[in-house]
Design a protein around this motif. Structure first.
Motif, PDB file in Angstrom:
ATOM      1  N   ILE A 254      58.440  14.357  53.432  1.00 29.67           N
ATOM      2  CA  ILE A 254      56.839  14.394  54.002  1.00 29.67           C
ATOM      3  C   ILE A 254      56.285  13.753  54.856  1.00 29.67           C
ATOM      4  CG2 ILE A 254      54.905  14.304  52.468  1.00 29.67           C
ATOM      5  CD1 ILE A 254      55.945  16.156  50.167  1.00 29.67           C
ATOM      6  N   ALA A 255      57.174  12.125  54.809  1.00 27.29           N
ATOM      7  CA  ALA A 255      56.360  11.439  55.949  1.00 27.29           C
ATOM      8  C   ALA A 255      56.503  11.600  56.904  1.00 27.29           C
ATOM      9  CB  ALA A 255      56.763   9.748  55.305  1.00 27.29           C
ATOM     10  N   ALA A 256      57.762  12.134  57.107  1.00 26.05           N
ATOM     11  CA  ALA A 256      58.222  12.465  59.004  1.00 26.05           C
ATOM     12  C   ALA A 256      56.815  14.179  59.180  1.00 26.05           C
ATOM     13  CB  ALA A 256      59.587  13.202  58.873  1.00 26.05           C
ATOM     14  N   PHE A 257      56.463  15.079  58.785  1.00 27.26           N
ATOM     15  CA  PHE A 257      55.504  16.166  58.867  1.00 27.26           C
ATOM     16  C   PHE A 257      54.002  14.732  59.105  1.00 27.26           C
ATOM     17  CE2 PHE A 257      58.545  18.744  57.466  1.00 27.26           C
ATOM     18  CZ  PHE A 257      58.682  19.967  58.228  1.00 27.26           C
ATOM     19  N   GLN A 258      54.604  13.830  58.375  1.00 28.87           N
ATOM     20  CA  GLN A 258      52.651  13.199  58.263  1.00 28.87           C
ATOM     21  C   GLN A 258      52.643  12.693  59.216  1.00 28.87           C
ATOM     22  OE1 GLN A 258      51.641  10.213  54.664  1.00 28.87           O
ATOM     23  NE2 GLN A 258      49.989  10.812  54.821  1.00 28.87           N
ATOM     24  N   ARG A 259      53.664  11.670  60.334  1.00 31.59           N
ATOM     25  CA  ARG A 259      53.169  11.301  61.477  1.00 31.59           C
ATOM     26  C   ARG A 259      52.875  12.603  62.358  1.00 31.59           C
ATOM     27  NH1 ARG A 259      57.230   7.934  58.756  1.00 31.59           N
ATOM     28  NH2 ARG A 259      58.926   9.540  59.888  1.00 31.59           N
ATOM     29  N   ILE A 260      53.687  13.443  62.372  1.00 31.67           N
ATOM     30  CA  ILE A 260      53.680  14.380  63.025  1.00 31.67           C
ATOM     31  C   ILE A 260      52.602  14.339  63.899  1.00 31.67           C
ATOM     32  CG2 ILE A 260      54.465  16.611  64.308  1.00 31.67           C
ATOM     33  CD1 ILE A 260      57.168  16.293  63.429  1.00 31.67           C
ATOM     34  N   LYS A 261      51.969  15.077  62.339  1.00 34.89           N
ATOM     35  CA  LYS A 261      49.911  15.457  61.836  1.00 34.89           C
ATOM     36  C   LYS A 261      49.555  14.509  62.452  1.00 34.89           C
ATOM     37  CE  LYS A 261      46.758  16.852  59.054  1.00 34.89           C
ATOM     38  NZ  LYS A 261      46.407  17.453  57.350  1.00 34.89           N
ATOM     39  N   ALA A 262      49.640  13.511  62.276  1.00 36.37           N
ATOM     40  CA  ALA A 262      48.881  12.147  63.239  1.00 36.37           C
ATOM     41  C   ALA A 262      49.179  12.388  64.408  1.00 36.37           C
ATOM     42  CB  ALA A 262      49.427  11.072  61.739  1.00 36.37           C
ATOM     43  N   ASP A 263      50.402  12.522  64.536  1.00 36.28           N
ATOM     44  CA  ASP A 263      50.236  12.301  66.322  1.00 36.28           C
ATOM     45  C   ASP A 263      49.666  13.512  67.051  1.00 36.28           C
ATOM     46  OD1 ASP A 263      51.649  10.025  66.461  1.00 36.28           O
ATOM     47  OD2 ASP A 263      53.747  11.340  66.310  1.00 36.28           O
ATOM     48  N   LYS A 264      49.712  14.646  66.618  1.00 36.45           N
ATOM     49  CA  LYS A 264      48.664  15.883  66.908  1.00 36.45           C
ATOM     50  C   LYS A 264      47.247  16.040  66.764  1.00 36.45           C
ATOM     51  CE  LYS A 264      48.931  21.185  65.601  1.00 36.45           C
ATOM     52  NZ  LYS A 264      49.062  22.132  64.943  1.00 36.45           N
ATOM     53  N   GLU A 265      47.207  15.380  65.755  1.00 39.30           N
ATOM     54  CA  GLU A 265      45.587  15.279  66.001  1.00 39.30           C
ATOM     55  C   GLU A 265      45.185  13.930  66.606  1.00 39.30           C
ATOM     56  OE1 GLU A 265      44.919  13.952  61.840  1.00 39.30           O
ATOM     57  OE2 GLU A 265      44.992  15.946  60.641  1.00 39.30           O
ATOM     58  N   ALA A 266      45.356  12.753  66.819  1.00 34.59           N
ATOM     59  CA  ALA A 266      45.568  11.634  67.844  1.00 34.59           C
ATOM     60  C   ALA A 266      45.424  12.724  69.338  1.00 34.59           C
ATOM     61  CB  ALA A 266      46.221  10.922  67.488  1.00 34.59           C
ATOM     62  N   ASN A 267      46.581  13.615  69.306  1.00 32.75           N
ATOM     63  CA  ASN A 267      46.578  14.368  70.986  1.00 32.75           C
ATOM     64  C   ASN A 267      45.300  15.003  71.168  1.00 32.75           C
ATOM     65  OD1 ASN A 267      49.063  12.846  71.882  1.00 32.75           O
ATOM     66  ND2 ASN A 267      50.372  14.161  70.566  1.00 32.75           N
ATOM     67  N   HIS A 268      44.984  15.648  70.087  1.00 31.07           N
ATOM     68  CA  HIS A 268      43.925  17.096  69.929  1.00 31.07           C
ATOM     69  C   HIS A 268      42.546  15.922  69.849  1.00 31.07           C
ATOM     70  CE1 HIS A 268      41.735  20.360  69.434  1.00 31.07           C
ATOM     71  NE2 HIS A 268      40.954  19.522  68.519  1.00 31.07           N
ATOM     72  N   LEU A 269      42.565  14.662  69.627  1.00 27.63           N
ATOM     73  CA  LEU A 269      41.098  14.130  69.660  1.00 27.63           C
ATOM     74  C   LEU A 269      40.669  13.587  71.571  1.00 27.63           C
ATOM     75  CD1 LEU A 269      39.043  13.201  68.233  1.00 27.63           C
ATOM     76  CD2 LEU A 269      40.091  11.057  67.750  1.00 27.63           C
ATOM     77  N   TYR A 270      42.442  13.043  72.004  1.00 29.91           N
ATOM     78  CA  TYR A 270      42.649  12.391  73.177  1.00 29.91           C
ATOM     79  C   TYR A 270      42.359  13.160  73.840  1.00 29.91           C
ATOM     80  CZ  TYR A 270      44.422  10.619  77.313  1.00 29.91           C
ATOM     81  OH  TYR A 270      44.810  10.704  78.532  1.00 29.91           O
ATOM     82  N   LEU A 271      42.891  14.941  74.267  1.00 28.74           N
ATOM     83  CA  LEU A 271      42.174  15.421  74.498  1.00 28.74           C
ATOM     84  C   LEU A 271      41.324  16.253  75.022  1.00 28.74           C
ATOM     85  CD1 LEU A 271      45.211  18.136  74.426  1.00 28.74           C
ATOM     86  CD2 LEU A 271      44.591  16.512  76.415  1.00 28.74           C
ATOM     87  N   GLN A 272      39.961  16.500  73.072  1.00 31.97           N
ATOM     88  CA  GLN A 272      39.287  16.573  73.331  1.00 31.97           C
ATOM     89  C   GLN A 272      38.344  15.631  74.410  1.00 31.97           C
ATOM     90  OE1 GLN A 272      38.285  17.085  69.013  1.00 31.97           O
ATOM     91  NE2 GLN A 272      37.476  19.595  69.138  1.00 31.97           N
ATOM     92  N   ASN A 273      38.473  14.634  74.051  1.00 29.23           N
ATOM     93  CA  ASN A 273      37.537  13.655  74.346  1.00 29.23           C
ATOM     94  C   ASN A 273      37.567  13.306  76.150  1.00 29.23           C
ATOM     95  OD1 ASN A 273      36.302  11.532  72.437  1.00 29.23           O
ATOM     96  ND2 ASN A 273      38.019  11.062  71.437  1.00 29.23           N
ATOM     97  N   LEU A 274      38.656  13.714  76.564  1.00 29.37           N
ATOM     98  CA  LEU A 274      39.289  14.036  78.120  1.00 29.37           C
ATOM     99  C   LEU A 274      38.142  15.076  78.828  1.00 29.37           C
ATOM    100  CD1 LEU A 274      40.901  13.058  80.459  1.00 29.37           C
ATOM    101  CD2 LEU A 274      42.680  14.737  80.324  1.00 29.37           C
ATOM    102  N   VAL A 275      38.496  16.428  77.695  1.00 24.62           N
ATOM    103  CA  VAL A 275      37.904  17.641  78.505  1.00 24.62           C
ATOM    104  C   VAL A 275      36.429  17.320  78.150  1.00 24.62           C
ATOM    105  CG1 VAL A 275      37.338  20.207  78.275  1.00 24.62           C
ATOM    106  CG2 VAL A 275      39.246  19.346  77.664  1.00 24.62           C
ATOM    107  N   ALA A 276      36.397  16.110  77.161  1.00 22.60           N
ATOM    108  CA  ALA A 276      34.694  16.206  77.174  1.00 22.60           C
ATOM    109  C   ALA A 276      34.074  15.551  78.701  1.00 22.60           C
ATOM    110  CB  ALA A 276      34.174  15.544  75.774  1.00 22.60           C
ATOM    111  N   HIS A 277      34.592  14.375  79.177  1.00 22.76           N
ATOM    112  CA  HIS A 277      34.109  13.554  79.707  1.00 22.76           C
ATOM    113  C   HIS A 277      34.679  14.237  81.663  1.00 22.76           C
ATOM    114  CE1 HIS A 277      34.308  10.565  76.353  1.00 22.76           C
ATOM    115  NE2 HIS A 277      32.964  10.374  77.262  1.00 22.76           N
TER     116      HIS A 277
END
Length: 453
Positions: free
Chosen positions: A98-121
Motif C-alpha cells: 500500500i505504501a508503494a502504491f501511495q508513492r506511485i499515486k503521489a508521483d503521478k499526481e505530482a507529474n500531472h500537476l507539473y504538466l498542468q502548470n506547463l500547459v497552462a503557461h
C-alpha cells in the motif's frame, strides 16, 4: 516460518476441539451430567466460531487490501502484530505494498500537476477532446485566443468560428491548416495543428493554436522588400540605358533638323546612330517585357493534378533523361533508391520539373570542381514520422552563407544567364503539394537541396 506458526495454531485449535467433543459425549452418555454437558456444548460452539474466524481472517484482510487498491484508498493500514504473530509478515507486506502504491499515486499526481502548470503557461493554445467532442483540457492561451472562458464541447466554438470548428473536427494526425479568425478587436491568423492518440482505449485529439499574424506580416514585409530590391534592380538596368539613349537621340535629331533647315544633305552617320539607338531601345524594351512575362508566370502556377505516383520510377526516368548531359560534362550522377517503392499523391510533371531544375543547378555548381559528382537520394526519414524525402547533393563550391536566404527570392540569381525564378517556382510547387523545399550548404564543399513530402 509464519506459515508453520499458522498451521500449529490451527492444529492446536483442532485438537482442543476434538478433546471438548469427546468430553461432551462422555459426560452426556456415561455420567449423565446434563448441565456439564450443556456447558461443554457452549464451549464447543465457541471453539468452532474461533476456528472459523481464525481461518477467515486472512481472507478478510485480503479483501480489505484489494478494496483499498481498487478505490485508491491508500490510507488503509494493517495492524502491526508482535514479531511472533502468525500474520505479522503478511501484514507487513500488505502495508509495504500500500505504501508503494501511495508513492506511485503521489508521483503521478505530482507529474500531472507539473504538466498542468506547463500547459497552462504555454503561449500556444492547447485543446484536447474525445471522439464525442467533449473537451478534456483547454489551457489559458487557448481561452485568450478564442475569448472563451469555458468550453465543454468542441461544437460550442461554432459561434466563434465555424471554419475553425470544422478544421478541428476534420484534421487528421499531423495535419495543419491556416484559419483566419475575426475577433471584435483584431483579425488573427491561426495555424491549427492536430495530433491524435489513444489513452486507456479512448481516442483523443490534441489541437494546437498559434497566432502567426505578426510573424507573417514581418515575413511578408521582408519578402516584399527583397522582391522590390530585385525588381528595382532589373527595371533600373533596363530603363537607365533607355533614358541615356533617348537623350542622345534627342541631340542627334536636333542636329539633323538643323541640317534640314539649312537644306543640307542628311548625315548618314547621324541617321545610322539614330537607327542603332532605336534598335537598342527596342531591344531593352523587349527585355523588360520578357521580364514582366516571367513575373506573370511566377504568379500563375496551376494547381497540381494529384495522382498516385511511384517516386522511384520518376527518378529513374529523370536519370535517363539527364545522363547524357552529365557524361558530356564529365560529371558523375548517382541515384540511390530504397528497395520498396515510394508512393505519393502528386503531379508527376510538376515534380519532374522541380527535380530536373535542381539536378541541372547541381551539375552547373560542381562542373568546374575536381571529381564532380551529383547524388540523388530518395528515402523515408524516421525522425520526421517517416516523411518521404529526396536529396539532390553536389560536391561543388557551396553557397555562401550571406546569400543562402536570398536564393529563393524571385529573380535573384548569381548566374550570368540565369532567370532567377527556377528555385522560387520549385518552392511554390512543393508548397502546392503540401511539402517544402529546403537547402543546406557547407561552403566550399557541398550543397544539398531536400524535397520534403
Amino acid at each position: 516460518m509464519a506459515y508453520n506458526k499458522f498451521r500449529l495454531r490451527v492444529l492446536l485449535r483442532f485438537m482442543l476441539l476434538l478433546a471438548i467433543t469427546g468430553g461432551f459425549w462422555y459426560v452426556l452418555l456415561y455420567r449423565h451430567w446434563y448441565i456439564t454437558a450443556f456447558c461443554l456444548f457452549l464451549v464447543l460452539l465457541a471453539l468452532l466460531f474461533d476456528l472459523f474466524h481464525y481461518l477467515e481472517k486472512t481472507n478478510r484482510e485480503l479483501v480489505r487490501f484489494f478494496s483499498a487498491i481498487r478505490y485508491e484508498d491508500f490510507t488503509q493500514r494493517f495492524p502491526n502484530e508482535t514479531r511472533t504473530g502468525s500474520f505479522a509478515d503478511l501484514y507487513q507486506e500488505l502495508n509495504n505494498t500500500i505504501a508503494a502504491f501511495q508513492r506511485i499515486k503521489a508521483d503521478k499526481e505530482a507529474n500531472h500537476l507539473y504538466l498542468q502548470n506547463l500547459v497552462a503557461h504555454m503561449r500556444i493554445g492547447i485543446i484536447t477532446f474525445n471522439e464525442a467532442g467533449e473537451v478534456n483540457l483547454m489551457n489559458q492561451a487557448a481561452k485568450d485566443l478564442l475569448q472563451v472562458p469555458h468550453l465543454t464541447r468542441i461544437h460550442g466554438l461554432q459561434r466563434v468560428s465555424p471554419e475553425l470548428t470544422e478544421a478541428m473536427e476534420t484534421l487528421e494526425n499531423e495535419e495543419s491548416k491556416l484559419v483566419v479568425l475575426n475577433r471584435s478587436d483584431e483579425q488573427l491568423l491561426l495555424t491549427v495543428k492536430a495530433s491524435t492518440f489513444r489513452l486507456q482505449g479512448q481516442a483523443l485529439k490534441i489541437i494546437s493554436l498559434q497566432n502567426i499574424r505578426s510573424e507573417m506580416e514581418e515575413k511578408e514585409l521582408d519578402a516584399w522588400q527583397k522582391l522590390i530590391r530585385v525588381l528595382s534592380h532589373e527595371i533600373m538596368n533596363s530603363i537607365t540605358p533607355v533614358i541615356s539613349l533617348t537623350n542622345s537621340l534627342g541631340t542627334l535629331v536636333e542636329a539633323e533638323l538643323i541640317n534640314r533647315e539649312n537644306n543640307e544633305e542628311p548625315d548618314e552617320e547621324i541617321v545610322q546612330d539614330i537607327r542603332t539607338g532605336l534598335e537598342t531601345i527596342e531591344k531593352r524594351s523587349a527585355g523588360l517585357l520578357h521580364f514582366v512575362e516571367k513575373y506573370r508566370k511566377l504568379t500563375r502556377i496551376p494547381n497540381p493534378r494529384l495522382q498516385p505516383l511511384n517516386l522511384n520510377e520518376l527518378l529513374k526516368g529523370i536519370q535517363q533523361l539527364v545522363q547524357r548531359n552529365f557524361r558530356e560534362n564529365g560529371v558523375i550522377l548517382q541515384l540511390q533508391l530504397p528497395d520498396a517503392p515510394l508512393l505519393l499523391q502528386a503531379d508527376g510533371d510538376m515534380l519532374e520539373q522541380v527535380i530536373i531544375n535542381l539536378v541541372k543547378n547541381a551539375l552547373e555548381a560542381c562542373q568546374e570542381c575536381p571529381a564532380p559528382q551529383v547524388e540523388i537520394k530518395a528515402y523515408t526519414d524516421p525522425q520526421e514520422n517517416n516523411r518521404v524525402k529526396v536529396d539532390v547533393k553536389d560536391n561543388g563550391k557551396g553557397i555562401p552563407e550571406e546569400i543562402l536566404d536570398q536564393i529563393f527570392v524571385p529573380f535573384y540569381t548569381t548566374k550570368r544567364h540565369g532567370s532567377g525564378i527556377g528555385l522560387s517556382l520549385s518552392r511554390q510547387i512543393m508548397r502546392l503539394h503540401k511539402g517544402s523545399l529546403r537547402v543546406s550548404s557547407t561552403a566550399p564543399s557541398q550543397t544539398v537541396f531536400t524535397l520534403v513530402f
